[in-house]
Design a protein around this motif. Structure first.
Motif, PDB file in Angstrom:
ATOM      1  N   GLU A 122       0.175  13.387 -13.935  1.00  0.00           N
ATOM      2  CA  GLU A 122       1.164  13.379 -12.854  1.00  0.00           C
ATOM      3  C   GLU A 122       2.525  13.871 -13.342  1.00  0.00           C
ATOM      4  O   GLU A 122       3.237  14.566 -12.623  1.00  0.00           O
ATOM      5  N   ALA A 123       2.879  13.530 -14.572  1.00  0.00           N
ATOM      6  CA  ALA A 123       4.192  13.889 -15.119  1.00  0.00           C
ATOM      7  C   ALA A 123       4.273  15.342 -15.557  1.00  0.00           C
ATOM      8  O   ALA A 123       5.342  15.808 -15.959  1.00  0.00           O
ATOM      9  N   ARG A 124       3.186  16.093 -15.467  1.00  0.00           N
ATOM     10  CA  ARG A 124       3.202  17.481 -15.964  1.00  0.00           C
ATOM     11  C   ARG A 124       4.157  18.373 -15.183  1.00  0.00           C
ATOM     12  O   ARG A 124       4.515  19.449 -15.649  1.00  0.00           O
ATOM     13  N   THR A 125       4.588  17.947 -14.003  1.00  0.00           N
ATOM     14  CA  THR A 125       5.536  18.745 -13.213  1.00  0.00           C
ATOM     15  C   THR A 125       6.986  18.431 -13.578  1.00  0.00           C
ATOM     16  O   THR A 125       7.892  19.092 -13.090  1.00  0.00           O
ATOM     17  N   HIS A 126       7.202  17.435 -14.443  1.00  0.00           N
ATOM     18  CA  HIS A 126       8.551  17.067 -14.886  1.00  0.00           C
ATOM     19  C   HIS A 126       8.804  17.666 -16.263  1.00  0.00           C
ATOM     20  O   HIS A 126       7.848  17.928 -16.995  1.00  0.00           O
ATOM     21  N   PRO A 127      10.053  17.831 -16.653  1.00  0.00           N
ATOM     22  CA  PRO A 127      10.316  18.239 -18.040  1.00  0.00           C
ATOM     23  C   PRO A 127       9.664  17.242 -19.000  1.00  0.00           C
ATOM     24  O   PRO A 127       9.604  16.034 -18.721  1.00  0.00           O
ATOM     25  N   VAL A 128       9.154  17.728 -20.119  1.00  0.00           N
ATOM     26  CA  VAL A 128       8.380  16.891 -21.031  1.00  0.00           C
ATOM     27  C   VAL A 128       9.186  15.681 -21.514  1.00  0.00           C
ATOM     28  O   VAL A 128       8.653  14.567 -21.580  1.00  0.00           O
ATOM     29  N   ASP A 129      10.466  15.857 -21.828  1.00  0.00           N
ATOM     30  CA  ASP A 129      11.262  14.718 -22.302  1.00  0.00           C
ATOM     31  C   ASP A 129      11.450  13.683 -21.200  1.00  0.00           C
ATOM     32  O   ASP A 129      11.415  12.484 -21.449  1.00  0.00           O
ATOM     33  N   GLN A 130      11.616  14.138 -19.977  1.00  0.00           N
ATOM     34  CA  GLN A 130      11.747  13.222 -18.850  1.00  0.00           C
ATOM     35  C   GLN A 130      10.446  12.440 -18.641  1.00  0.00           C
ATOM     36  O   GLN A 130      10.465  11.239 -18.387  1.00  0.00           O
ATOM     37  N   GLY A 131       9.317  13.109 -18.767  1.00  0.00           N
ATOM     38  CA  GLY A 131       8.025  12.442 -18.628  1.00  0.00           C
ATOM     39  C   GLY A 131       7.821  11.345 -19.663  1.00  0.00           C
ATOM     40  O   GLY A 131       7.317  10.265 -19.347  1.00  0.00           O
ATOM     41  N   VAL A 132       8.230  11.607 -20.910  1.00  0.00           N
ATOM     42  CA  VAL A 132       8.100  10.604 -21.966  1.00  0.00           C
ATOM     43  C   VAL A 132       8.996   9.407 -21.658  1.00  0.00           C
ATOM     44  O   VAL A 132       8.583   8.243 -21.786  1.00  0.00           O
ATOM     45  N   GLU A 133      10.223   9.676 -21.223  1.00  0.00           N
ATOM     46  CA  GLU A 133      11.133   8.583 -20.851  1.00  0.00           C
ATOM     47  C   GLU A 133      10.577   7.782 -19.677  1.00  0.00           C
ATOM     48  O   GLU A 133      10.636   6.549 -19.672  1.00  0.00           O
ATOM     49  N   GLU A 134      10.023   8.465 -18.685  1.00  0.00           N
ATOM     50  CA  GLU A 134       9.445   7.780 -17.528  1.00  0.00           C
ATOM     51  C   GLU A 134       8.247   6.929 -17.939  1.00  0.00           C
ATOM     52  O   GLU A 134       8.026   5.848 -17.388  1.00  0.00           O
ATOM     53  N   LEU A 135       7.476   7.403 -18.918  1.00  0.00           N
ATOM     54  CA  LEU A 135       6.354   6.611 -19.410  1.00  0.00           C
ATOM     55  C   LEU A 135       6.851   5.325 -20.059  1.00  0.00           C
ATOM     56  O   LEU A 135       6.274   4.247 -19.847  1.00  0.00           O
ATOM     57  N   MET A 136       7.911   5.410 -20.825  1.00  0.00           N
ATOM     58  CA  MET A 136       8.453   4.206 -21.461  1.00  0.00           C
ATOM     59  C   MET A 136       8.922   3.197 -20.412  1.00  0.00           C
ATOM     60  O   MET A 136       8.695   1.995 -20.551  1.00  0.00           O
ATOM     61  N   VAL A 137       9.544   3.679 -19.348  1.00  0.00           N
ATOM     62  CA  VAL A 137       9.974   2.801 -18.251  1.00  0.00           C
ATOM     63  C   VAL A 137       8.746   2.188 -17.573  1.00  0.00           C
ATOM     64  O   VAL A 137       8.707   0.988 -17.283  1.00  0.00           O
ATOM     65  N   CYS A 138       7.733   3.011 -17.342  1.00  0.00           N
ATOM     66  CA  CYS A 138       6.492   2.538 -16.726  1.00  0.00           C
ATOM     67  C   CYS A 138       5.846   1.437 -17.571  1.00  0.00           C
ATOM     68  O   CYS A 138       5.372   0.419 -17.037  1.00  0.00           O
ATOM     69  N   LEU A 139       5.831   1.610 -18.891  1.00  0.00           N
ATOM     70  CA  LEU A 139       5.272   0.599 -19.775  1.00  0.00           C
ATOM     71  C   LEU A 139       6.054  -0.704 -19.701  1.00  0.00           C
ATOM     72  O   LEU A 139       5.464  -1.792 -19.613  1.00  0.00           O
ATOM     73  N   ARG A 140       7.383  -0.615 -19.715  1.00  0.00           N
ATOM     74  CA  ARG A 140       8.211  -1.833 -19.623  1.00  0.00           C
ATOM     75  C   ARG A 140       7.956  -2.545 -18.301  1.00  0.00           C
ATOM     76  O   ARG A 140       7.828  -3.765 -18.257  1.00  0.00           O
ATOM     77  N   ASP A 141       7.865  -1.773 -17.224  1.00  0.00           N
ATOM     78  CA  ASP A 141       7.572  -2.370 -15.915  1.00  0.00           C
ATOM     79  C   ASP A 141       6.185  -3.009 -15.911  1.00  0.00           C
ATOM     80  O   ASP A 141       6.002  -4.117 -15.400  1.00  0.00           O
ATOM     81  N   PHE A 142       5.209  -2.317 -16.455  1.00  0.00           N
ATOM     82  CA  PHE A 142       3.841  -2.815 -16.521  1.00  0.00           C
ATOM     83  C   PHE A 142       3.796  -4.142 -17.281  1.00  0.00           C
ATOM     84  O   PHE A 142       3.072  -5.071 -16.897  1.00  0.00           O
ATOM     85  N   GLY A 143       4.562  -4.228 -18.364  1.00  0.00           N
ATOM     86  CA  GLY A 143       4.594  -5.436 -19.189  1.00  0.00           C
ATOM     87  C   GLY A 143       5.548  -6.498 -18.685  1.00  0.00           C
ATOM     88  O   GLY A 143       5.754  -7.503 -19.369  1.00  0.00           O
ATOM     89  N   GLY A 144       6.135  -6.286 -17.510  1.00  0.00           N
ATOM     90  CA  GLY A 144       7.058  -7.278 -16.970  1.00  0.00           C
ATOM     91  C   GLY A 144       8.323  -7.425 -17.786  1.00  0.00           C
ATOM     92  O   GLY A 144       8.957  -8.475 -17.786  1.00  0.00           O
ATOM     93  N   GLY A 145       8.693  -6.357 -18.501  1.00  0.00           N
ATOM     94  CA  GLY A 145       9.918  -6.373 -19.294  1.00  0.00           C
ATOM     95  C   GLY A 145       9.765  -7.071 -20.637  1.00  0.00           C
ATOM     96  O   GLY A 145      10.724  -7.159 -21.401  1.00  0.00           O
ATOM     97  N   ARG A 146       8.566  -7.561 -20.945  1.00  0.00           N
ATOM     98  CA  ARG A 146       8.342  -8.233 -22.218  1.00  0.00           C
ATOM     99  C   ARG A 146       8.272  -7.229 -23.361  1.00  0.00           C
ATOM    100  O   ARG A 146       7.882  -6.085 -23.157  1.00  0.00           O
ATOM    101  N   ALA A 147       8.595  -7.700 -24.541  1.00  0.00           N
ATOM    102  CA  ALA A 147       8.489  -6.842 -25.730  1.00  0.00           C
ATOM    103  C   ALA A 147       7.021  -6.553 -26.004  1.00  0.00           C
ATOM    104  O   ALA A 147       6.165  -7.419 -25.793  1.00  0.00           O
ATOM    105  N   PRO A 148       6.711  -5.358 -26.472  1.00  0.00           N
ATOM    106  CA  PRO A 148       5.311  -5.045 -26.806  1.00  0.00           C
ATOM    107  C   PRO A 148       4.848  -5.849 -28.015  1.00  0.00           C
ATOM    108  O   PRO A 148       5.644  -6.248 -28.856  1.00  0.00           O
ATOM    109  N   SER A 149       3.535  -6.042 -28.113  1.00  0.00           N
ATOM    110  CA  SER A 149       2.973  -6.763 -29.253  1.00  0.00           C
ATOM    111  C   SER A 149       2.681  -5.832 -30.432  1.00  0.00           C
ATOM    112  O   SER A 149       2.318  -6.288 -31.503  1.00  0.00           O
TER     113      SER A 149
END
Length: 161
Positions: A122-149
């Motif tokens: 889905e992110a292939r239509t965004h600039p690659v750096d923006q896609g990576v940043e959006e993935l990090m936000v998606c991960l934080r949201d997915f984890g409920g803002g908790r630190a990763p293990s």
């Protein structure tokens, strides 16, 4: 050259010469490059125990880069196989740690490979750096803002021709 049985020197050398100390819970990640930018989009690769790199093509297809060997640091017991892929302008190569796919939600669900792959497509239509940043936000949201293990690392590279 895809699927070559030839041993790849950087991985083979590291596998024979690098010995882990007593800390088995440490992970070493390495990347070796001969040419950047890659001549004509050709990329030669070899995996050594990490999640498979992913190529997202401009046509919306996804390719896992499967050639490689066992963990680096086991004394070169198993040879590393190499392969070569051809990137076209706009294709993207992603390298990531298992902490991305093993990120847990509050309910204990893994982020998983399929969710990652769907996101990258889905992110292939965004600039690659923006896609990576959006993935990090998606991960934080997915984890409920908790630190990763585990460590969470991703690198995206777009071939521009």
């Amino acid at each position: 050259m895809k699927g070559s049985r030839a041993s790849w020197r950087p991985c083979s050398r590291a596998g024979k010469n690098w010995r882990p100390k007593t800390r088995a819970n440490r992970l070493v990640t390495g990347a070796h490059r001969r040419h950047l930018p890659w001549p004509a989009g050709r990329v030669r690769y070899c995996n050594g125990g990490h999640p498979l790199p992913v190529v997202v093509r401009t046509d919306g297809s996804l390719e896992l880069l499967r050639e490689g060997g066992t963990l680096i640091g086991l004394g070169g017991l198993v040879p590393y196989e190499e392969a070569e892929i051809q990137l076209r302008p706009g294709d993207r190569l992603y390298l990531y740690s298992d902490g991305v796919t093993e990120y847990f939600s509050e309910a204990g669900e893994l982020f998983g490979e399929q969710r990652l792959f769907d996101f990258l497509l889905e992110a292939r239509t965004h600039p690659v750096d923006q896609g990576v940043e959006e993935l990090m936000v998606c991960l934080r949201d997915f984890g409920g803002g908790r630190a990763p293990s585990d460590d969470v690392s991703i690198m995206g590279i777009e071939f521009v021709g």
